[in-house]
Design a protein around this motif. Structure first.
Motif, PDB file in Angstrom:
ATOM      1  N   GLY A 158      72.983  33.273  45.535  1.00 21.11           N
ATOM      2  CA  GLY A 158      73.715  34.319  44.837  1.00 21.11           C
ATOM      3  C   GLY A 158      72.723  35.225  44.128  1.00 21.11           C
ATOM      4  N   SER A 159      73.187  35.986  43.158  1.00 16.41           N
ATOM      5  CA  SER A 159      72.284  36.816  42.363  1.00 16.41           C
ATOM      6  C   SER A 159      71.441  35.926  41.446  1.00 16.41           C
ATOM      7  N   PHE A 160      70.272  36.418  41.102  1.00 13.65           N
ATOM      8  CA  PHE A 160      69.360  35.696  40.216  1.00 13.65           C
ATOM      9  C   PHE A 160      69.498  36.280  38.797  1.00 13.65           C
ATOM     10  N   ILE A 161      69.812  35.409  37.849  1.00 12.36           N
ATOM     11  CA  ILE A 161      69.954  35.843  36.467  1.00 12.36           C
ATOM     12  C   ILE A 161      68.686  35.439  35.721  1.00 12.36           C
ATOM     13  N   PRO A 162      67.922  36.420  35.215  1.00 10.16           N
ATOM     14  CA  PRO A 162      66.704  36.087  34.466  1.00 10.16           C
ATOM     15  C   PRO A 162      67.063  35.634  33.059  1.00 10.16           C
ATOM     16  N   TYR A 163      66.448  34.568  32.618  1.00 10.55           N
ATOM     17  CA  TYR A 163      66.540  34.114  31.242  1.00 10.55           C
ATOM     18  C   TYR A 163      65.125  34.146  30.700  1.00 10.55           C
ATOM     19  N   GLN A 164      64.934  34.804  29.551  1.00 15.12           N
ATOM     20  CA  GLN A 164      63.594  34.870  28.984  1.00 15.12           C
ATOM     21  C   GLN A 164      63.626  34.692  27.486  1.00 15.12           C
ATOM     22  N   ALA A 165      62.469  34.389  26.918  1.00 17.10           N
ATOM     23  CA  ALA A 165      62.354  34.182  25.483  1.00 17.10           C
ATOM     24  C   ALA A 165      62.643  35.492  24.754  1.00 17.10           C
ATOM     25  N   ARG A 166      63.137  35.375  23.570  1.00 15.55           N
ATOM     26  CA  ARG A 166      63.481  36.579  22.786  1.00 15.55           C
ATOM     27  C   ARG A 166      62.283  37.369  22.394  1.00 15.55           C
ATOM     28  N   ILE A 209      59.666  29.759  36.018  1.00 15.71           N
ATOM     29  CA  ILE A 209      58.417  30.475  36.243  1.00 15.71           C
ATOM     30  C   ILE A 209      57.375  29.979  35.236  1.00 15.71           C
ATOM     31  N   ASN A 210      57.748  29.939  33.966  1.00 16.17           N
ATOM     32  CA  ASN A 210      56.923  29.384  32.897  1.00 16.17           C
ATOM     33  C   ASN A 210      57.856  29.004  31.751  1.00 16.17           C
ATOM     34  N   SER A 211      57.301  28.635  30.606  1.00 18.87           N
ATOM     35  CA  SER A 211      58.156  28.176  29.505  1.00 18.87           C
ATOM     36  C   SER A 211      58.991  29.298  28.902  1.00 18.87           C
ATOM     37  N   LYS A 212      58.641  30.551  29.192  1.00 16.61           N
ATOM     38  CA  LYS A 212      59.357  31.684  28.610  1.00 16.61           C
ATOM     39  C   LYS A 212      60.246  32.432  29.594  1.00 16.61           C
ATOM     40  N   ARG A 213      60.257  32.023  30.867  1.00 15.95           N
ATOM     41  CA  ARG A 213      61.073  32.737  31.854  1.00 15.95           C
ATOM     42  C   ARG A 213      61.578  31.796  32.935  1.00 15.95           C
ATOM     43  N   GLU A 220      77.069  21.146  32.628  1.00 14.62           N
ATOM     44  CA  GLU A 220      77.015  22.285  31.708  1.00 14.62           C
ATOM     45  C   GLU A 220      76.111  21.985  30.515  1.00 14.62           C
ATOM     46  N   ALA A 221      76.181  20.764  29.991  1.00 15.55           N
ATOM     47  CA  ALA A 221      75.318  20.375  28.869  1.00 15.55           C
ATOM     48  C   ALA A 221      73.847  20.396  29.292  1.00 15.55           C
ATOM     49  N   ALA A 222      73.558  19.886  30.487  1.00 13.10           N
ATOM     50  CA  ALA A 222      72.181  19.888  30.994  1.00 13.10           C
ATOM     51  C   ALA A 222      71.687  21.318  31.207  1.00 13.10           C
ATOM     52  N   PHE A 223      72.559  22.190  31.703  1.00 11.31           N
ATOM     53  CA  PHE A 223      72.182  23.590  31.917  1.00 11.31           C
ATOM     54  C   PHE A 223      71.881  24.263  30.583  1.00 11.31           C
ATOM     55  N   GLN A 224      72.747  24.064  29.590  1.00  5.89           N
ATOM     56  CA  GLN A 224      72.530  24.675  28.274  1.00  5.89           C
ATOM     57  C   GLN A 224      71.222  24.194  27.650  1.00  5.89           C
ATOM     58  N   LYS A 225      70.900  22.928  27.860  1.00  7.36           N
ATOM     59  CA  LYS A 225      69.630  22.394  27.361  1.00  7.36           C
ATOM     60  C   LYS A 225      68.456  23.066  28.068  1.00  7.36           C
ATOM     61  N   GLU A 226      68.590  23.302  29.352  1.00  3.16           N
ATOM     62  CA  GLU A 226      67.525  23.912  30.155  1.00  3.16           C
ATOM     63  C   GLU A 226      67.237  25.345  29.727  1.00  3.16           C
ATOM     64  N   VAL A 227      68.260  26.099  29.321  1.00  5.32           N
ATOM     65  CA  VAL A 227      68.067  27.512  28.960  1.00  5.32           C
ATOM     66  C   VAL A 227      68.144  27.749  27.451  1.00  5.32           C
ATOM     67  N   SER A 228      68.109  26.684  26.668  1.00  3.73           N
ATOM     68  CA  SER A 228      68.192  26.867  25.214  1.00  3.73           C
ATOM     69  C   SER A 228      66.986  27.683  24.739  1.00  3.73           C
ATOM     70  N   GLY A 229      67.254  28.625  23.861  1.00  3.84           N
ATOM     71  CA  GLY A 229      66.211  29.499  23.339  1.00  3.84           C
ATOM     72  C   GLY A 229      65.885  30.673  24.233  1.00  3.84           C
ATOM     73  N   LEU A 230      66.546  30.773  25.368  1.00  2.00           N
ATOM     74  CA  LEU A 230      66.313  31.882  26.293  1.00  2.00           C
ATOM     75  C   LEU A 230      67.544  32.772  26.340  1.00  2.00           C
ATOM     76  N   VAL A 231      67.318  34.056  26.541  1.00  2.00           N
ATOM     77  CA  VAL A 231      68.404  35.037  26.558  1.00  2.00           C
ATOM     78  C   VAL A 231      68.615  35.524  27.989  1.00  2.00           C
TER      79      VAL A 231
END
Length: 136
Positions: free
Chosen positions: A128-136, A73-77, A34-45
């Motif tokens: 499963g479903s794909f959840i997009p995380y992207q920069a604000r 995909i890139n640093s923002k998505r 969970e800590a590694a995941f949060q680090k991976e998506v930090s700053g992304l919504v």
């Protein structure tokens, strides 16, 4: 006969000690994942889950953290896919192999992991479903 019983008894005691210690190790691993995941998506919504992602023009990377596959995909998505488990070997370097009949990877598609040097399947999972995380 005694020579056989002593090692068997020691093995049984050792197995019991491992079984007792295992739940703590599982909780530690889940917390680390969970800590590694949060680090991976930090700053992304996170956005609304989608059923498919395009792979035709995608030069991104795939990373596994626990049962999650993270498609950067890139640093923002990034897209996060919570699989049913079984593809965790991607984290140690195994290849993720999917069979696609179009240019999209979709929920319900089956993937397998392959240890490339040995050419041995090491796991399988369902997307499963794909959840997009992207920069604000």
């Amino acid at each position: 006969m005694r020579m056989i019983l002593i090692p068997l008894a020691a093995a049984a005691i050792g197995a019991g000690a491992i079984a007792i210690a295992a739940p703590g190790n599982r909780n530690d691993r889940a917390a680390a994942d969970e800590a590694a995941f949060q680090k991976e998506v930090s700053g992304l919504v996170p956005g609304k889950p989608v059923d498919c992602i395009g792979t035709r023009l995608n030069n991104g990377s795939v990373k596994a953290i626990g049962s999650r596959l993270i498609y950067r995909i890139n640093s923002k998505r990034v897209y996060v896919n919570e699989t049913n488990g079984g593809c965790e070997a991607v984290a140690r370097g195994d290849a993720l192999v999917t069979r696609q009949f179009s240019t999209q990877l979709c929920r319900g598609d089956i993937a397998r992991t392959v240890n490339m040097p040995a050419r041995i399947d090491s796991g399988t999972c369902t997307m499963g479903s794909f959840i997009p995380y992207q920069a604000r």
